[in-house]
Each structure stands twice: as C-alpha cells, then as structure tokens.
Motif scaffolding. Structure first.
Motif, short mmCIF file in Angstrom:
data_model
loop_
_atom_site.label_atom_id
_atom_site.label_comp_id
_atom_site.label_asym_id
_atom_site.label_seq_id
_atom_site.Cartn_x
_atom_site.Cartn_y
_atom_site.Cartn_z
N LEU A 6 0.87 -1.17 0.00
CA LEU A 6 0.00 0.00 0.00
C LEU A 6 0.91 1.22 0.00
CD1 LEU A 6 -3.20 0.55 2.03
CD2 LEU A 6 -1.49 2.35 1.96
N GLU A 7 0.73 2.08 -0.99
CA GLU A 7 1.56 3.28 -1.05
C GLU A 7 0.67 4.52 -1.18
OE1 GLU A 7 5.78 2.66 -2.72
OE2 GLU A 7 4.55 1.38 -3.97
N VAL A 8 1.12 5.57 -0.53
CA VAL A 8 0.33 6.80 -0.42
C VAL A 8 1.24 7.98 -0.75
CG1 VAL A 8 -0.75 8.32 1.29
CG2 VAL A 8 -1.21 5.86 1.34
N GLU A 9 0.73 8.94 -1.52
CA GLU A 9 1.43 10.22 -1.67
C GLU A 9 0.41 11.34 -1.50
OE1 GLU A 9 4.76 10.99 -2.15
OE2 GLU A 9 5.25 8.85 -2.02
N VAL A 10 0.83 12.37 -0.78
CA VAL A 10 -0.10 13.45 -0.50
C VAL A 10 0.61 14.80 -0.67
CG1 VAL A 10 0.26 13.01 1.96
CG2 VAL A 10 -1.68 14.38 1.27
N CYS A 11 -0.07 15.72 -1.34
CA CYS A 11 0.54 17.01 -1.67
C CYS A 11 0.16 18.10 -0.66
CB CYS A 11 0.11 17.46 -3.06
SG CYS A 11 0.90 16.48 -4.33
N TYR A 12 0.87 19.22 -0.78
CA TYR A 12 0.57 20.41 0.00
C TYR A 12 0.69 20.14 1.50
CZ TYR A 12 -1.25 21.40 -4.60
OH TYR A 12 -1.37 21.52 -5.96
N ILE A 13 1.73 19.42 1.88
CA ILE A 13 2.02 19.24 3.30
C ILE A 13 3.39 19.84 3.57
CG2 ILE A 13 0.62 17.17 3.60
CD1 ILE A 13 3.18 15.53 3.44
N ASP A 14 3.62 20.25 4.80
CA ASP A 14 4.94 20.82 5.10
C ASP A 14 5.56 20.25 6.36
OD1 ASP A 14 3.24 22.02 6.89
OD2 ASP A 14 3.37 24.01 5.98
N ARG A 15 4.88 19.31 7.01
CA ARG A 15 5.44 18.74 8.24
C ARG A 15 5.33 17.22 8.20
NH1 ARG A 15 1.40 21.59 9.83
NH2 ARG A 15 0.47 20.06 11.22
#
Lengths: 496, 496
Positions: free
Chosen positions: B266-275
């Motif tokens: 299971l792989e996840v990528e998420v944008c617009y994060i900074d921490r």
C-alpha cells in the motif's frame, strides 16, 4: 520514568473525532472538500493548486486554481493587477498557495477567494515555477499530443477526471462483491503455468544471479500471468465466491487502442452453480450496479462530464450509461443464433461478411450486433469448442447444435467496443478435463496442481474475466485504452 | 421483427429489486448468508459445501458442512446411519449437496439440516469424491505442513478466515481513503527505472522474440517494480492525494517468515504538506480506522478468532487490536532519541547491543522498543541520511542533530514484528534533488522523467509505503507472511 515522546513535544496529537468520520484534519482541505463544506463567508482561507488559467482586466486579475481533487476550479480574484511586477510573476502551470478572503461570488462560480495585496494577512506564494514553454495550456490539447507528456498529462481536467472515475468504479465494484459475499483474493502474478497456452508471456528472471539456487531464481522458468483464472478456481473451491482485480500481462506485438501489455483484469469464480445463466445474470448485475451507483452520485457524474473539452463526449457518456441501465434485461443468444442474425440481417443478399458456422465473430460484427441491431449490451453464449480453451465443458443439453460441439461459455458484447467480459462454466470432472487436454496435446504435467483439485472434493463452478480498462474506456467514453491508464505499457512503450 | 433473444426463452430475467440491494438471487445462498437470514423453520433447504467432520451414533449421524464463506459450519443430521451403505459413502473432504429440513437445533448451533432417507423430497449428493488419503482431516494441522498443500490448505478454517480477513481489511482501507478524497491509482509494474537502486529487481522479457522491435520487447531493458513511489509522486502532483494497493517484486535471496518475492504494497502520496507529523498522523489514523472498523464488525471478529485451532491465538489477536486502539496517541521519537533509549534502558550497564549514532536499528531492537519499552506502536523519525534513499529532504529545523545529517522520514514500528510502514517528505526542489543524486553518484538520466516534475509546478509532498501482508500478519496474529498470501513466491518457491 518513561521517556517523553517527541509527539507530545511537537504537539502531534490524534483527533479521535476525526478518525470516527474517517476525516483527517491536519491536512489542508483539497478543493473538492472546500466546495462540499464551504467555510463561513469572509473567513480567511488558504487554497493550494496549479494555475489553470489567468486573465486581467484594468482593476482586477483572475487566477483559476485546480488541485486535481475535482474538475472544479477555484477562482482567485486579486485587486492590484496593474502592478507590473505582480502581473508578470504568474504563469499557467505554476503551483500556488493563496491565503485570502472566502466570499460568495457574483460570477459563474458560487465562491471565490479575494486576495488583496494591501492586506497583511493575505499571502500569495509560488511554490513551483514552470519554464516558458510549459506545454499544458488553457487551450484544448489532443489526447494524442498529451500521450507524449506522460508525467504532465494528468494535469488536464479530462485525464484527471478519468483517473478519479476509475478509482470510484473500483470502489463500487468492491461494494458489489462485498455485499454478495465474495472474498477478494490476490492470486500470484509470477507463475510457472501458462493459463491460455498462447505463448504470449513475459519471462521473469532475477537480474542478480542467485548462485545458491542454480541458474534460476525460482528454480524453474517463471512467467508473468496472462490470467489468474486457474489459481482463482483453486481458491474458489475453498472460499465459495472469489474475485480479484489484478494486473495481467500479455506480450502481444500489437499497438492498438484496445490492447496493453500490462492491464488490470477483474476475475470472478463462483462455486455451486449449474447453469451458465447464473453467470450472465451475475455479470449483468455487476455492470448495472456500477453504472447505477455512479449515476446516483451526482457530484461524480458532474466531475466526469464537466471535465470534457467536448460537449459531444459528455452526451456520449450519458447515452452509454442509459444503454447499460435499459429497463429490459440484456438480450442473450447462442453463437449459432448470432451467426444466423448476422447472415440474415447484416449480410442480407450480400456474400461479403457472411459467416460459416465455426468462423470467429469479428470485432466489427460484434459492434454491429450490440450497437446497431440490438442497441444494447448482449450476451453471446455457447461458442464452438474449437474457439475456446480446454477448461470449458460442453454446452448444456438442448443448446447443442447437432453434430457441432459447443461449450458452455459466454461473451458480453458492448455497443461501440465489442467484447467486455468473457466467461464460462469450468469442467469440474477430472477425467473429462484430462481427456480434453490430451485431445489438444497439452502438457498435463505442468498444471497437475490444477487438475488435482478435481480429485479432491471438486465442486461445480464457473467464472468470468473483464478487462478493467475496457470498462473504464466504455463508461468514460474514451476511445483509446492508453488514456484510461496512468502509464500505459505496450510493445516499444515503457517510457518511465 | 426482432429476433427473440434466448434470454426470454430460458427464463433469464433480471431481478431488479436484488440489484438495488446488491444481492443476486439466482446463486444458491452461501452458509454465511443462510445463517444471517435464516429461512423459516421446517422449510426445505439445500446446503452445499465440503464435509468437515463426520460422526455416528446408533440412530443418528452428523455431518458438518463448510463452504468457505464463514468459519461457521452447518450441521446435517441424518436419520438412518445404521444402513451400512449410507455410512461408508461419506468421507471428510467430499463436496456435498444436501436438501433437507431446516430446523431449530437442540445442539450448540442454533440451526441444523435434517435429512431423512425416507422423505422423497430430501436429497443428498456427493458432488466430488476424495481419495482415501485426503490430507485435510478434522485434527489440527501445523501451518508448516499445510504449506506443502498449496491447493488445499485454504480448506482449513484458519487459513480461509485469514483470506476473508484480508479482503475485509482492504475494503476498510478503501473506505478510509475514499472518505479522505484520495484517488486510487495503478502505477505500472513494468518499469525502466529502479526506485530503490538496490539491484534486487526481476527483469522482464517477452518469451517470443518480437522481430520488428529489435531485441527487446519494450525497446529497452524492463524490470518489475520494487516500489511504485516515483510514479505515484508524479500522479500525486496531478491529483493531490493518491494511494495504491499493488504488487511489488523483490529478488531477495532470503527465505524468512517476513519476506516474499511478490507482495502487495500500500503506497500513499499526498501534496501540500509541510510537516512530517502530517504523515505520521495520517498513518496512525489509517491503521486505527482499519482496526476500529474490524472491531465494530462483530461477525468478522468472530469469524477470525473462532477459526483458530488455538485459544492463545485468538487472545493474541484481541491484545494486538487493543494495543493499536490505545486511547493515547502513539509515541513518536527521533532516531537519535531511540538510540539514546536503547543505550540507556535496554543496554544499561552492558556493552553488548549498544549502538553508535549511525548504526541501523535492528529488527530485534525495534521489537524491544515498541513491544517491551513503549508497549505501543511507535514512530521513529529523522534517521541518518546515509541510511535512507536520495529523495528524502533534510530534517526540519530544530530536529537536526548538530553536525549529523538526518532526513525528514519515519518508520512505524509495531510490537512483535518491527517495521510496518516507512515514509518521508519528498525533496520537491529540483536543484537540491539533483545535487543529492550527484553526491551519491547516481545515474540521473534514467529518472529524468521524475526529476522533470520538479521543474513543472513542483509541489511539496510526502508519502509512505506499508507492506500489506505485514499488516495482515500483525492484525491476524500469523507468524509467517507465507500464511497470509494465497500462493507465496520466494527464491526457489513458485509451485504453481
């Protein structure tokens, strides 16, 4: 004394309320969520995304922002466009973070974000710049051109909406099978058997030689699966009803708009059935369920159709969904009857295109049968044995065309695209299966493991396979299967 | 005149009511459905399945039937066991179809099926026989022995229940990501890049040489993916939040109970994060959601625990689920803090096992940290840069251990098994990424397509990967990962 975890020091804490609603609040809300649950008017809001389009008038500038969560964009209105510096900074394609005022809009959209250079709380930040020749502009691009941009093409609303649609369709299929007590399983992709026996397999070998195991990593030649059916049959006999949605691989040297070397296949096996009609009805229920669920989810329907450059395409989606949801059960006929129709109606008075019993029904003939003659998805059953694989049993009594052996199988033919699903009963009798393999001069030793299930509490069963990309292409009205998969693979095509 | 479809003639008709509830009525109900919605007492019912056990008393015989839809069995009581013929016909493992009377039972189970030889409506039919040495008997089999029976081992209640559990967990993950606006995508498995650069890839080539394309089917060497992360990052930058559950392949020459050559990730990528904490909190919410959903589904919990041979295992499942659902947020600490704890507590006064800064934390140390010291899942963050891949950016300010470069990453460590999830922020600055690749003497041309996204509206993002089989093994309290996957693949292991 316990060591103080960093979590506590950094304020990392879990919002339990949010877990209960599945929501996860420390991520900035995507545009789709902001539009679903808009914040109060006049509140301060931060919006992230790519610049989709830009325009300026004398006193005001407009930036359309898209973040890929929806085909809807958010409009940022900024009030000092006459400052040249400000004006030249922005380019289509840049990623932007804007903090401004959330207000009800007088424009086409219900809301907009107002950015005021003079308000110290308002901020606008270019997170990622683009080169001058950034290729994805506001104008319409051909899908063919976009295929040359594998890493950027999903920034267009059409191709992004197709991937969101694909994700939703998979969810609805999951619901359908869950509610019908199917277990989702994961048959292996690396296999030492060739299910179809067509020799169109990819061979797999370790790059690094593993000396302890002799020449081959697996101790024998291993291939990528062309269909997980044989393994799925084994699992069905233990779990009753199984399905999978899994990659399959075929080394076909054809670069058409219907074929991929790597594609996802939905496969189903179900036990304790004795009639082919149980399988066709299950297939029909499955496809209808997906369309019905998508249809009743208005936001998703809008997301898919609004994203299209071309109004005709939105109409075609609607038409295809209506066709699937026809109030009548889909017609079903035997291969022999289909040949009769084609000869009697399509080829009336003409010799060209006439079929002999035993000929394959071509894709063109399939499209005519479903699209023009029946104007409906149709099942064609009981094909000549010689056209089908070894594991299909003879047709039920009453179906057999005298002297011409047919097998208990079906294809689901859709208007416009032809075959979508293929399935059959499976021969569950060991001796009959072995006899048929010998008649075809097949190597029985290779799939001894499969044959052995017929000696150990064998049960009657059947199943089908559906090319997942074909379903998405049909329901999403996309012509080329390469446009419904993220990074398509075909002969000569493995860009990244 | 339209040709009369076979459908009408054969009585194939679609039950529209049933489609609305997803149910599909022309299939015989599986045991799980019959027990959920029992028919009226004394009605005639047909039950299909395998004989799980048999016993006879003077006047009555009992057959336990299991069909793989549940760990519950149905008890068939037959009234003429003294007829020798009848008695010798039945063997454990045979598949049976019994039509008899559905009655409330005086035994442990709420219902049973009564079969009366003298009632002409009652029928009992052996659909598939078994040989005398059919290996799956009522007694407890070791999992190790069952691994030698790849096509039959899922007839045992334990292994069947694990596959049903796996299917349910996947559904709950789908719900979690749907509700959080993630798009499920399918990155390619055949790739010309090596994400990890470890050389542990399988090469793929067509069996049949495709003459028109030169020597190679794809026009260049192609491998099976070891992680879809790089492609997923590209898609995230178009779609905001993406996830996938997909096969990955590693040609590791290790045959342990923690490794497979083909596994689901299971792989996840998420944008617009900074921490980084946004990623660890998402990971925690995801795992908690799955356990909470399974916990609240009483029937599934029962199905999993009741299927175990061993009461201790059921207790262990319960204990692990409680550990995950701890009312406290899971502890999080940096690598440097973890090393300090290990040296201060585990190795107090001993030199053996002491760590130097920069040493890898071993699986044994991980198990101690999570299982014995914290008695909780724990996040370890900000590992030394030299232990991690090129795409991880330096740690946030304040985390950096002076003079010792660390990167903004985390592992989720579970009691008993060690690492379950690994993730990080991704370097989104083109020049910094390129510089790091050059420092590592990597071939930048090979992943030029990946680097190019950092020049075209790059956005800050991060993600993680979780071995799906490890999650199932942990939550299902199975020691060997080969027992939670249907047909495991490892070096020398590709049986069918």
């Amino acid at each position: 004394m316990r060591f103080l975890p960093t979590a506590a020091r950094l304020g990392h804490s879990l919002n339990t309320r949010c877990i209960q609603n599945f929501a996860y609040s420390t991520l900035a809300p995507p545009i789709v969520e902001t539009l679903q649950n808009p914040p109060p008017s006049n509140s301060l809001i931060t919006v992230n995304g790519h610049i989709k389009s830009l325009r300026y008038s004398k006193n005001v500038g407009f930036i359309d922002i898209s973040d890929g969560s929806s085909s809807k964009t958010l409009n940022v209105v900024f009030l000092s466009p006459d400052k040249v510096l400000e004006r030249n900074r922005f380019k289509v394609g840049q990623s932007l973070s804007v903090t401004g005022r959330w207000i009800e809009s007088r424009g086409k959209q219900a809301y907009e974000v107002q950015y005021n250079l003079d308000n110290p709380e308002h901020q606008i930040k270019i997170m990622g710049d683009v080169p001058e020749d950034y290729p994805i502009q506001k104008k319409t691009h051909s899908l063919q051109f976009l295929r040359t941009l594998p890493t950027l093409r999903h920034r267009t609303s059409t191709l992004a909406s197709i991937l969101r649609f694909r994700s939703k369709v998979e969810s609805h299929l999951t619901d359908f099978f869950n509610h019908n007590h199917f277990v989702k399983v994961t048959p292996p992709l690396i296999t030492s058997s060739d299910c179809e026996g067509a020799g169109e397999q990819f061979q797999v070998e370790s790059l690094k030689k593993v000396s302890s195991k002799g020449d081959e990593f697996f101790g024998k030649p291993a291939n990528l699966t062309v269909s997980t059916q044989l393994h799925l049959e084994v699992l069905a006999q233990s779990l009753n009803r199984v399905w999978t949605l899994t990659p399959c691989f075929r080394a076909e040297d054809s670069n058409t708009n219907r074929h991929l070397s790597e594609f996802w296949m939905l496969e189903v096996e179900v036990c304790y059935i004795d009639r082919l009609q149980q399988l066709t009805a299950l297939t029909e229920a499955m496809v209808r369920h997906v369309v019905k669920a998508m249809r009743s989810d208005k936001a998703s329907f809008f997301d898919l159709t609004e994203a299209r450059f071309n109004k005709d395409e939105a109409a075609r989606i609607n038409e295809r969904w209506e066709t699937v949801l026809s109030p009548e059960a889909w017609p079903s006929m035997t291969y022999s009857e289909a040949v009769e129709i084609i000869n009697k109606v399509k080829c009336k008075g003409r010799s060209k295109g006439r079929m002999e019993w035993g000929d394959s029904i071509s894709t063109e003939q399939e499209k005519w049968l479903a699209g023009e003659y029946f104007k409906s998805p149709v099942f064609v059953t009981d094909y000549p044995a010689e056209q089908k694989p070894f594991y299909m049993p003879p047709s039920s009594e009453g179906v057999l065309v005298s002297g011409k052996p047919t097998v208990s199988c079906f294809d689901l033919i859709m208007p416009d695209i032809g075959e979508l699903v293929g399935g059959s009963m499976r021969q569950s009798d060991h001796n009959k299966l072995l006899e048929e393999m010998k008649r075809r001069e097949m190597n029985t030793a290779e799939i001894d493991w499969y044959l052995s299930t017929r000696l150990n509490g064998s049960v009657p069963h059947g199943g089908f396979g559906m090319g997942f990309e074909r379903l998405i292409a049909y329901l999403g009205a996309m012509e080329n299967i390469k446009d419904v998969t993220a990074f398509p693979r075909a002969s000569g095509l493995c860009e990244c």
